[in-house]
Each structure stands twice: as C-alpha cells, then as structure tokens.
Design an enzyme around this catalytic site. Sequence first.
Site, PDB file in Angstrom:
ATOM      1  N   GLU A  79      10.737  -5.364   3.751  1.00  0.00           N
ATOM      2  CA  GLU A  79      11.364  -5.338   5.001  1.00  0.00           C
ATOM      3  C   GLU A  79      12.370  -6.679   5.442  1.00  0.00           C
ATOM      4  O   GLU A  79      13.514  -6.555   6.032  1.00  0.00           O
ATOM      5  CB  GLU A  79      10.483  -5.286   6.020  1.00  0.00           C
ATOM      6  CG  GLU A  79       9.844  -3.951   6.116  1.00  0.00           C
ATOM      7  CD  GLU A  79       8.915  -3.781   7.351  1.00  0.00           C
ATOM      8  OE1 GLU A  79       9.223  -3.868   8.319  1.00  0.00           O
ATOM      9  OE2 GLU A  79       7.607  -3.406   7.091  1.00  0.00           O
ATOM     10  N   ASP A 118       5.739  -3.181   4.978  1.00  0.00           N
ATOM     11  CA  ASP A 118       4.316  -3.479   5.498  1.00  0.00           C
ATOM     12  C   ASP A 118       3.429  -2.212   5.577  1.00  0.00           C
ATOM     13  O   ASP A 118       3.974  -0.884   5.571  1.00  0.00           O
ATOM     14  CB  ASP A 118       4.731  -3.900   7.073  1.00  0.00           C
ATOM     15  CG  ASP A 118       5.386  -5.358   7.502  1.00  0.00           C
ATOM     16  OD1 ASP A 118       5.254  -6.012   6.251  1.00  0.00           O
ATOM     17  OD2 ASP A 118       5.903  -5.582   8.356  1.00  0.00           O
ATOM     18  N   ASP A 125       1.683  -0.715   7.834  1.00  0.00           N
ATOM     19  CA  ASP A 125       1.308   0.113   9.073  1.00  0.00           C
ATOM     20  C   ASP A 125       2.362   1.132   9.154  1.00  0.00           C
ATOM     21  O   ASP A 125       2.850   1.361   8.153  1.00  0.00           O
ATOM     22  CB  ASP A 125       1.489  -0.865  10.344  1.00  0.00           C
ATOM     23  CG  ASP A 125       2.966  -1.410  10.504  1.00  0.00           C
ATOM     24  OD1 ASP A 125       3.701  -1.232   9.571  1.00  0.00           O
ATOM     25  OD2 ASP A 125       2.934  -2.466  11.268  1.00  0.00           O
ATOM     26  N   GLU A 139       4.963   1.824  10.819  1.00  0.00           N
ATOM     27  CA  GLU A 139       6.377   1.695  10.920  1.00  0.00           C
ATOM     28  C   GLU A 139       6.866   1.162   9.440  1.00  0.00           C
ATOM     29  O   GLU A 139       7.907   1.585   8.821  1.00  0.00           O
ATOM     30  CB  GLU A 139       6.590   0.350  11.803  1.00  0.00           C
ATOM     31  CG  GLU A 139       8.089   0.236  12.268  1.00  0.00           C
ATOM     32  CD  GLU A 139       8.163   1.477  13.323  1.00  0.00           C
ATOM     33  OE1 GLU A 139       9.427   1.952  13.539  1.00  0.00           O
ATOM     34  OE2 GLU A 139       7.035   1.897  13.943  1.00  0.00           O
ATOM     35  N   TYR A 185      -1.430 -10.345   7.711  1.00  0.00           N
ATOM     36  CA  TYR A 185      -0.539  -9.637   8.441  1.00  0.00           C
ATOM     37  C   TYR A 185      -0.885  -9.660  10.095  1.00  0.00           C
ATOM     38  O   TYR A 185      -2.207  -9.594  10.255  1.00  0.00           O
ATOM     39  CB  TYR A 185      -0.499  -8.186   7.948  1.00  0.00           C
ATOM     40  CG  TYR A 185       0.371  -7.210   8.477  1.00  0.00           C
ATOM     41  CD1 TYR A 185       1.875  -7.565   8.188  1.00  0.00           C
ATOM     42  CD2 TYR A 185       0.302  -6.169   9.057  1.00  0.00           C
ATOM     43  CE1 TYR A 185       2.575  -6.815   9.018  1.00  0.00           C
ATOM     44  CE2 TYR A 185       1.035  -5.128   9.604  1.00  0.00           C
ATOM     45  CZ  TYR A 185       2.483  -5.463   9.656  1.00  0.00           C
ATOM     46  OH  TYR A 185       3.307  -4.708  10.159  1.00  0.00           O
ATOM     47  N   ARG A 191      -0.161  -7.631  12.477  1.00  0.00           N
ATOM     48  CA  ARG A 191      -0.279  -6.346  13.229  1.00  0.00           C
ATOM     49  C   ARG A 191      -1.561  -5.812  12.881  1.00  0.00           C
ATOM     50  O   ARG A 191      -1.761  -5.083  11.707  1.00  0.00           O
ATOM     51  CB  ARG A 191       0.741  -5.747  13.380  1.00  0.00           C
ATOM     52  CG  ARG A 191       2.228  -6.210  13.835  1.00  0.00           C
ATOM     53  CD  ARG A 191       3.428  -5.116  13.939  1.00  0.00           C
ATOM     54  NE  ARG A 191       4.277  -5.736  14.425  1.00  0.00           N
ATOM     55  CZ  ARG A 191       5.308  -6.470  13.860  1.00  0.00           C
ATOM     56  NH1 ARG A 191       5.384  -6.473  12.436  1.00  0.00           N
ATOM     57  NH2 ARG A 191       6.625  -6.771  14.383  1.00  0.00           N
ATOM     58  N   HIS A 236      -6.375  -3.658   8.041  1.00  0.00           N
ATOM     59  CA  HIS A 236      -7.847  -3.540   8.160  1.00  0.00           C
ATOM     60  C   HIS A 236      -8.632  -4.948   8.010  1.00  0.00           C
ATOM     61  O   HIS A 236      -9.837  -5.142   7.624  1.00  0.00           O
ATOM     62  CB  HIS A 236      -8.336  -2.644   7.100  1.00  0.00           C
ATOM     63  CG  HIS A 236      -7.864  -1.324   7.263  1.00  0.00           C
ATOM     64  ND1 HIS A 236      -7.972  -0.600   8.295  1.00  0.00           N
ATOM     65  CD2 HIS A 236      -6.775  -0.468   6.470  1.00  0.00           C
ATOM     66  CE1 HIS A 236      -7.533   0.727   8.078  1.00  0.00           C
ATOM     67  NE2 HIS A 236      -6.659   0.695   6.996  1.00  0.00           N
TER      68      HIS A 236
END
Length: 932
Positions: A11, A97, A99, A101, A322, A324, A369
């Site tokens: 990204e 990533d 997640d 998104e 990460y 988020r 996680h």
Amino acid sequence: MATTKKLVIVESPTKMKSIAGYLGDGYEVLSSVGHIRDLAEPKNLPAELKKGSLGKFAVDVDNDFEPYYVVSDAKKKTVAELKRALKDADELYLATDEDREGEAIAWHLLQVLKPKVPVHRMVFHEITKDAILAAKDNTRQLDESLVDAQETRRILDRIYGYEVSPVLWRKVGPSLSAGRVQSAATRLVVDRERERLAFVAASYWDISTTATPGEESDAFEARLVRLDGTRVATGRDFDDSGTLTAKVTTLDEASATLLANALASGADAKVSRLETKPYSRRPAAPFTTSTLQQEAARKLRFSAKQTMSVAQSLYENGYITYMRTDSPSLSGQAITAAREQAVELYGADSIPDKPRLYTGKSKGAQEAHEAIRPSGEHFRSPASLSNSLRGNDFRLYDLIWKRTVASQMADAKGQTATVTIEATVPEAARGVASVAEFTAAGTVITFRGFLAAYEEGRDEERVADPSKREAKLPELTEGQALTLTQVDAKGHETSPPPRYTEASLVKALEELGIGRPSTYAAILSTIMDRGYVSQRGQALVPNWIAFSVVRLLEDHFSELVEYDFTASMEEDLDEIAAGRRDRLDWLTSFYFGKDAHRGLRQVIDNLGEIDAREINSVHLTDDITLRIGRYGPYLEVADPDGTPDPETGVVPPRRVNVPEDLAPDELTADKARELVDAPIVGDRVVGVDPESGKQIVVKTGRFGPYVTEVEPEPDAEATPLADEKTGEIIEPAPAEAPAKAKTTKAKTTKAKAASKAAAPKPRTASLFRSMSPEEIDLETALKLLSLPRVVGADPETGAEITAQNGRYGPYLKKGTDSRSLESEDLIFDIELPAALEIFAQPKYGARRASSALKEFEADPVSGKAIRIRDGRFGPYVTDGETNVTIPKAENPEEITFEQAVQMLADKRAKGPAKKPTRAAAKKPARKAPAKK
C-alpha cells in the site's frame, strides 16, 4: 536459464524499500499508494447512466446494490506503472495490510490489473525480515468475506450520506453532512452539552484538619467524614439537578465555620480505629488502537489523527507492529521479548513466574490479532534508538515500548493504612454535633513491580473522592491522643459532567461499540472539519449548528442516531466479514426495510413537513429565542421600540449577536437576558468631519466595531442658489412638464449602476483592539479614517513609507515590501528613522524577538535561534530560514526544543513545495460497472 521475476504490491511507498531489501533479488516491490479506485461521484457518471438506477448513488440499489467503481485521475499513472511491471512478472504477491481495507485494496488491484500469472495474498503484521520471509512462504487466498464487509460499509456510508445530507442542506444549512458514525459521535458531544445546560449546582461544606501525634514532623492531613455517626455529604451525594441522593448530613457555611472554630479551640481527639491491608496493582494491557489513541492524548497531548499518523510511520519503518487492532493479546515471541527486556533492565524479580495473557473486551474485536508492540524477536529499547528516532516518532515509540514491557511485569505491592480519628466537639458547637470523625489514608509501596517501567494515565475525574486522597502517615496506635490544628472549613460546588476530550470520546465510542478503532481518528477529524465541534484546550465543545443537526436527526431519523442501532450495524459488518451473513440481504433490509424494520428509503419518502425554523431554534426564556442562522447564532427578542412593517403592521423582532467565544452551556437564561439588555453599541454619531461635512459613525459589524462616514440627511426645503459674483438669490425657472419617455428596465439598471459607480465609496476603518466603541471620539475616528499614514520617504530610493492597519495587524509598507509593527499604537507614533531601521533588518530573523510566543537556543543546522510565532495561518516554528506550521492539535506552549529541531529538519528534507501544474482536461472514457 531464464530468471523469474515476482511482483510484490504494497500500500505505502514507505514500505517498499524495507520489504525489497528483505526479499532480495528476483522481487520487484511497488506501491499502490492506498486505494486505486473508489465509487464514482454520481455527477461524474457517463450521461447514459445518470438517468438510470445508478444515477443517485453510483450504486445500483435496484440490481443487487452493484457499485460503479472508477480509477481516479490521480491513480491512472500508478495503475499504468503496475500494469507495465506485471507484464514482465511470473507471479504476483498482493502484500497490502491484513485488515478489511487492505483486503479490499488487494481485490481492487485484481479487478483492474487482471493478472494472468499466479496470485498470492501475502499478509504480515510487522515489517521485519523474519516476518516478511515468513509471510512470503505462507500465503493464502483472497478473503472474499472481508472484501464484502468493506464494500458493504462503503455502500452503506454512500447511501446514508447521500440520502440524509440533502435534508440537512435544505433545513439547516449548506455544506453539512451526515454519516452513520459521525452523526452518533456528534450526538454524544451534544448530549453531554445538554447535560451541562440542564445541570444545577449544589453547595456543600466540609472540614479538613492537620492532626499531630506529638512531633510536628509527623503531622498529617485528615478530612471530616461523619458527625454523630452519620456520613457528611460530598459532591458524589448530589445528582445533576442539585438534589441529595443519600441520607447524609449537609453542612452550610455557618455550621461548618462554627464547628471548625470549636474544634480548633482545643478538642479532645484520639485514634479510634487503625486498619491496614495489603495493596496490589496490576499493569495495564498492551495497546490496542483505541487505548493507544487515549493514552497518547493524555500523556503526549496528541490528537487521534496525529497518533495514527505517527504510528503509521513507525509501522512502515519497521519499529512497531500493525497499528490497527482490537486485540490486546501478545504473541509468544513478544511475551518472551518483553520478559527478557524487563529482567535485563529491572532485575529478575520484576516479572511474575508465569507470562501474563490478555483478552479483549471489545464486543466485535477484529482486524489484526495482536496488540501494538515493538516489532521483532527482540525489542529495541528507546535508548538504543535515540539516534534513529526523533521528535514525535521517538515519544510514541517510547510509550508503546514502556506499555508492552510493563504489561509482562509483576504487580506493584504495598500496604494501605486507614486511620479514623474521633474528636469530641466542644460545648460551643454542640448544636451541630457531639462527635466528629475524621479519616486519613496512605499507601506505602514496598515493591514497585511494573511501576518501575510505566504507569497508565487517567482521565480527569468529575468528582474527587475525599476518602481516597492519600496522606503520608506516621506510625500510630489505637487510642493514641492527637492534637487538631489548622482546622479549616471549605465551601464547594458540584461540577457539571466534564466535556469530552478526544481520549474520552474515543473511549465512549469503543464502549458503545460505535465505529471501529481504525476509524476513530477520521471520525474526530470529520466532526471538527464540518464545524460541528470545536476544541477549547483539550475539551470538545459542540457548536450551535450541531444542536440543529442532531435535533433534526433525532426527530426524523431517530433510529439512525440511536447508539444501539449504530453499534448493531458494526456487529452486522463483523458478521459479514466472518462469512456468517449475506451482504445483499443486509443492504436490502437497511435500505428497503424488512419485517418490523423501516428501511431508510421509507423514512426518506415519508418525512413529511419539517419546520426548519423550529429545528434551528432554542427557546431560552418566554421572550428570548436562540436562532441558528447561516452566519451564526443570534438571539431574537420582541422590540417594543421597533418600526412596524408597512405591509403587515407587525414590528420585526430585534436581533442580538451571540459572542463567538460563548460556549453553548454558558448561554443560560440569565446570560441571554444580559446580552439582550446590554446597551446597543454601534450606529453612534461621534461628530461631523469639518472638511467633508459628512457624519462620522461608530458601527458594529460582522468582523467587529469600526468607524465610517455617511452623508448627512438632506434638509426638508431645498437650499436657494446664489449668483457667484453678486450673491443675489436666483429665482428658479418654472418647471416645465416633463415629456413622457419610455425607459426600459435595462436602462434604469444601467443608470443606477453608473450612479453608484460615480459616487465615492465611504471611508471605513476598523477600531484597534485596545479601543472601545463607547469611548471613540471624533478626533480618534478621523485619525483612523485618515489611514494609511505617510511616515516619510526612503532617502535612497524615494519610495513612500506608510503605516497602516491590516487584516493581520499593524504594518509598514514600502512599495511591495512590508514589515509588521509591534503594536497598533505605532501606526500613529512611528517616525521615519525608526521605520528605516525596521526595513534595514532581515524580514525573517532577529526582528520582532519580543513578539515570539516561545524562544529556544540555536538550531544545530542553521545556527540561528528557533522561535515559535503566531502568523497569518496560525502558530509556526521558524529559525529565520525555514518555517513549519504547527498542527492545530498541537499546543504551541508545549513544543519542546527537540520537537522544534525535528520539525525544521523534516521540513528541510521535504524541500520546497512544488507548484501545481495545470494539465489539459481529458474527456473521461466510458466504463461499464465493475462486477465481482
């Protein structure tokens, strides 16, 4: 032998270099720079699609909610580069990533690039060599359920905003927006302000004393808790209406003062009870996205947006995992690393026998996680990174490192002692009570444990519990006699609920299950950028426009702003992400309705009449109403001295502006009455200009008080004309009947415009900040209207130097060059030598040293002093060569020298800003709706 090339798409450009270095030869790493496409704007749809079912949302609600995606102009170059690279690749790795998104970005890349080579989904939660190599060897398929959840959220937000926002535009004001999460967050802030508006303060008194067992060095403070066995009231015993909620004894000023004086005169006091119990405190869990935002706000004064920006940088550069995540759990590798570092720095007894395991409390924990922690198999201490991390990056890493290591350390241990003092009340105050009991508590930490590394911050408490205030206690025994000195009676008032801060609002959103931690920063930015909420220090204060928006939503879209309903939507999205719920069924139910649930479409189609005037009104008293207008709030009150409207015969109400700095909870009925009854300032004639004969008037406008000139009212009778030579009165000739002529509307308009252009524009000048409209006299007004003042001419160039007052303060001007002045008074006082001296100094540098908000020593690069100044676009850091604007979320007073140096270094590294080039407009190509 032919070599193979594998294309890896991430990204962020920041990740590219690190990941390429870890993967080595044979891999090409490129960046998509976020999403490469998104829902089209309906106005940009091809003409043939605007009239169809796609035209309203760029989502076909009548055909399975099929979205219409487009690649933006800004991303076309990126897509072209990715396609070129893919032509020479034998395999494609999508390393976005992990997640929702990131999964959606990977899916969009597949839809646009249409690869004909093997595709692998590569995920990792930290950018270290071990993590990247492990991710390369353990790829998976694209998770369609995560993509469905992200697409459902995007469609939901588009439909919600495009259906509800136009109602706000028509009934409240232009440029407003509604969103499923931002509306709930705005309502939280407004509800808290409503509580403050309705709050009624209650008064109560208490007594404190200094108790001495013998030596004065052993004295300690104690507070009154009971009188004759009945507890004395504290702030916690009153509700928000000022009513007592418990059976307690309340002290007023008279009884408290009488009792304090009597006890100070020589009361018998002794230790009646002494309790000792063990004290233990556990460390806080490692950071989730939410708790990181909260703690960074408390300890570092970061906004949520700033926290996420710095955390993103740390993650992309390989310093943390990460950022988020909803989970506070740590991997086995991280637990081992944290325990090893604790032992290394704080000793073997600083960790418990068994590792600590943490589980999340969030209802719908998802995304990554593992908790946010330092990356790698072995943590790098902040001290070891002092040369590679600077400024905010270092401060946030230090916070994350401390929290992670402390989470695996032992409990803090100690002893808590509570002493109760019984005092016999002297005869003088027996009417109040016979026996007064005081308490004092103190904790002695015998083993610091995790406190050696870190202690969690706390939000400000609304009502402090006096019984929990700690004192340093000496060794005492039951029955021991004490002397009471410095007995003080103190009055208190209960406090209204505290306003939300960014930290406490994030906490409230998480507890209610509204939104996801990864979106909190965007939510907070949105409600502030839209003008719904402003910051006063750390507090979030709703603007009056937010009251109108929330009221309209509550009255006509009640379900959409219910906290439980908004939270249930998040749970439904989690169900879709887990593959347990169908995307199409959910969107159909939300928009069209199902069973007992009214869909948004039905709500919009059956809104009925909305009284915009009532929505934008708050009735403060029987005769005063607050109106929220397009240009701000104002008070409306009947005007007994007003002039009736010639057509209706009704006297229009009088309007009074509400000061901009007045918070909603400060606009009480009494304050409104004060504003209405205040003498009207403005339109006051201060005299007549002797040169022009025009009246000079003080007025109050939208941007403050000012003076201006107006033409005098003409006399009722015309002044007779006189012959210039003889002075004899000339009789006017009899008027002839004017010939009738046809005058067109266009000619009349043109004539009026010409007349207006010919008339000289009246002079106008703002008052200085130090001036009061009530005190302005004719002399001062004329001086203001005479500006700009000519100071003199530059003896070298002959250029005229003038002193004047501008939008951004007083300044000198010489041709195109200008210099700010220290004060407005200098406009009239400064002489030519002083002006020349100011122009002789560098425009940015040592000049105006006294105007700096804050000063530091010299910058290590430029060698010039660093200052914080207040400029045209807000406060900024400068060394005389480089200027850096301070973000709104930062407090200029709290900027340190190290931060200032880092900000200047970052700005230099970026180089000068590039001027935008205007590209030729291209006709967009028609595209068919993308389908999964």
